[in-house]
Design a protein around this motif. Structure first.
Motif, short mmCIF file in Angstrom:
data_model
loop_
_atom_site.label_atom_id
_atom_site.label_comp_id
_atom_site.label_asym_id
_atom_site.label_seq_id
_atom_site.Cartn_x
_atom_site.Cartn_y
_atom_site.Cartn_z
N LEU A 37 0.87 -1.19 0.00
CA LEU A 37 0.00 0.00 0.00
C LEU A 37 0.89 1.22 0.00
O LEU A 37 1.49 1.58 1.02
N CYS A 38 1.04 1.83 -1.18
CA CYS A 38 1.83 3.06 -1.31
C CYS A 38 0.94 4.24 -0.99
O CYS A 38 -0.26 4.23 -1.30
N HIS A 39 1.54 5.28 -0.41
CA HIS A 39 0.74 6.47 -0.08
C HIS A 39 0.09 7.06 -1.34
O HIS A 39 -0.95 7.73 -1.26
N THR A 40 0.69 6.80 -2.48
CA THR A 40 0.10 7.25 -3.76
C THR A 40 -1.31 6.68 -3.95
O THR A 40 -2.18 7.33 -4.53
N ASP A 41 -1.54 5.47 -3.45
CA ASP A 41 -2.88 4.86 -3.58
C ASP A 41 -3.91 5.68 -2.81
O ASP A 41 -5.09 5.74 -3.20
N VAL A 147 8.90 -2.54 -5.04
CA VAL A 147 8.44 -2.32 -6.41
C VAL A 147 8.07 -0.86 -6.66
O VAL A 147 8.18 -0.37 -7.77
N CYS A 148 7.67 -0.14 -5.59
CA CYS A 148 7.56 1.32 -5.73
C CYS A 148 8.42 2.04 -4.69
O CYS A 148 9.28 2.83 -5.05
N ALA A 149 8.18 1.75 -3.40
CA ALA A 149 8.92 2.48 -2.35
C ALA A 149 10.43 2.32 -2.57
O ALA A 149 11.18 3.31 -2.53
#
Ligand code: NAD
Ligand code: ZN
Ligand code: ZN
Length: 340
Positions: A37-41, A147-149
């Motif tokens: 869960l990225c903050h972008t979500d 994968v993102c962070a």
């Protein structure tokens, strides 16, 4: 298959049953095992940014899963391979940015979980050329935050040109920040970690930060200048008031790298100081496939530690709330393998 869907901005996500998606030419269908869960979500679900996704959509761009079916023309991946599906879901491969090694700047790019459905789902589609094989020995839940962070933090440090003698300020010790601290240490730098939550500051120390600054009680710029000023500062907290303090805490010749994307964020830069001190202010957006391969490789080599807690996808709304209010240590990872 089940998917968590944003049906309207600012409303709870809805768990829906959907038919399995069918891969078109060049695509694969992935059985999702895990998604961070990225903050972008959170920004996506709130419609925070000028370029908005179009509901209904499925968020999630830290997807890791198993290739289940390959569409026409896919030759380099086969069923059963574990892959990562990042934010950069597709880029044109032909523009000056793609050809120049900056595919993350491609104006035609499609972003996973934003411009097309993402990994908050049991199954998803991905463009085979943009799904990266995950090295053996990494579990899906552990790989997901990289994968993102991971790739974003790693790339931001590359953009900053961090070197061993540098003091690097990392502001926001969440998903991105806890990995940024580690990459900066791997690069040999001294690290000042900044946050507003006790647990995050403790985590930063555990991960090797040389100095922790509590932005609630300490003057960030003053503390950094007391150390001679930061050579580079990574703005990773979704709070643009923190950006100014980082700018003011830089040393001459220093670089502020803006990464966090607060809603309607803006930064007032003092012209005089910026000019006289030769300060750079730049942005950094995720990373390329090569950056992600390097990040996965570093982790496979035992050089980084991913801090996460697993939760079922059914906790999606509670989880978005907990991340937004800083109640999660570093990353929540939805464990879709466990849910089946
Ligand atoms: P996160 O919620 O996991 O972490 C944010 C951290 O910032 C938390 O530890 C929080 O306590 C801390 N924080 C909040 N306010 C602060 C303040 N005033 N000073 C210091 N620390 C503060 O978020 P994340 O997933 O790491 O993402 C961070 C931001 O980066 C988000 O805006 C996200 O959209 C953005 N992001 C950008 C890119 C990119 O490519 N540029 C990629 C991924 C995420
Ligand atoms: Zn992200
Ligand atoms: Zn392009």
């Amino acid at each position: 298959m089940k998917a968590a869907v944003v049906r309207a901005f600012g409303q709870p996500l809805v768990l829906e049953d959907r038919p399995d998606p069918q891969p078109g030419p060049g695509q694969i269908r992935v059985r999702v095992e895990a998604c961070g869960l990225c903050h972008t979500d959170i920004h996506a679900a709130l419609g925070d940014w000028p370029a908005q996704p179009l509901p209904p959509f499925v968020p999630g761009h830290e997807g890791v899963g198993i290739v289940e079916e390959c569409g026409a023309g896919v030759t380099h991946l086969t069923s059963g391979r574990r892959v990562a599906v990042p934010w950069l879901g597709w880029a044109c491969g032909r523009c000056e940015h793609c050809l120049g090694g900056w595919e993350s700047l491609c104006p035609r790019q499609v972003n996973t979980g934003y411009g097309c459905d993402g990994a908050y789902a049991e199954k998803m589609l991905a463009h085979a050329d943009f799904a990266l094989p995950v090295p053996d020995g990494l579990s899906a839940v552990e790989a997901a935050p990289l994968v993102c962070a991971g790739v974003t933090a790693y790339k931001a440090l590359k953009v900053a040109g961090v070197r061993p003698a540098h003091l690097v300020a990392v502001c926001g010790i969440g998903g991105l920040g806890h990995l940024a601290v580690q990459y900066a240490k791997i690069a040999g730098a001294r690290v000042a970690a900044i946050d507003v939550v006790d647990d995050k500051l403790e985590l930063a120390s555990e991960l090797g930060a040389d100095l922790v600054i509590d932005a609630r009680t300490q003057d960030v710029a003053h503390v950094l200048r007391g150390q001679g000023g930061a050579h580079c500062a990574l703005a990773l907290a979704a709070d643009d008031t923190a950006f100014e303090a980082l700018h003011a805490g830089l040393r001459r010749g220093g670089t502020l790298v803006m990464v966090a994307l607060p809603a309607h964020g803006s930064l007032r830069v003092p012209v005089f100081d910026t000019v006289l001190k030769g300060i750079s202010v730049t942005g950094s957006i995720v990373g390329t496939r090569q950056d992600l391969a390097e990040v996965l490789g570093l982790h496979a080599a035992g050089r980084t530690r991913v801090v996460f807690e697993t939760r079922p996808l059914t906790s999606v709304n509670e989880s978005l709330h907990d991340v937004r209010t800083g109640q999660v240590k570093a990353r929540v990872v939805f464990d879709l393998g466990a849910a089946r």
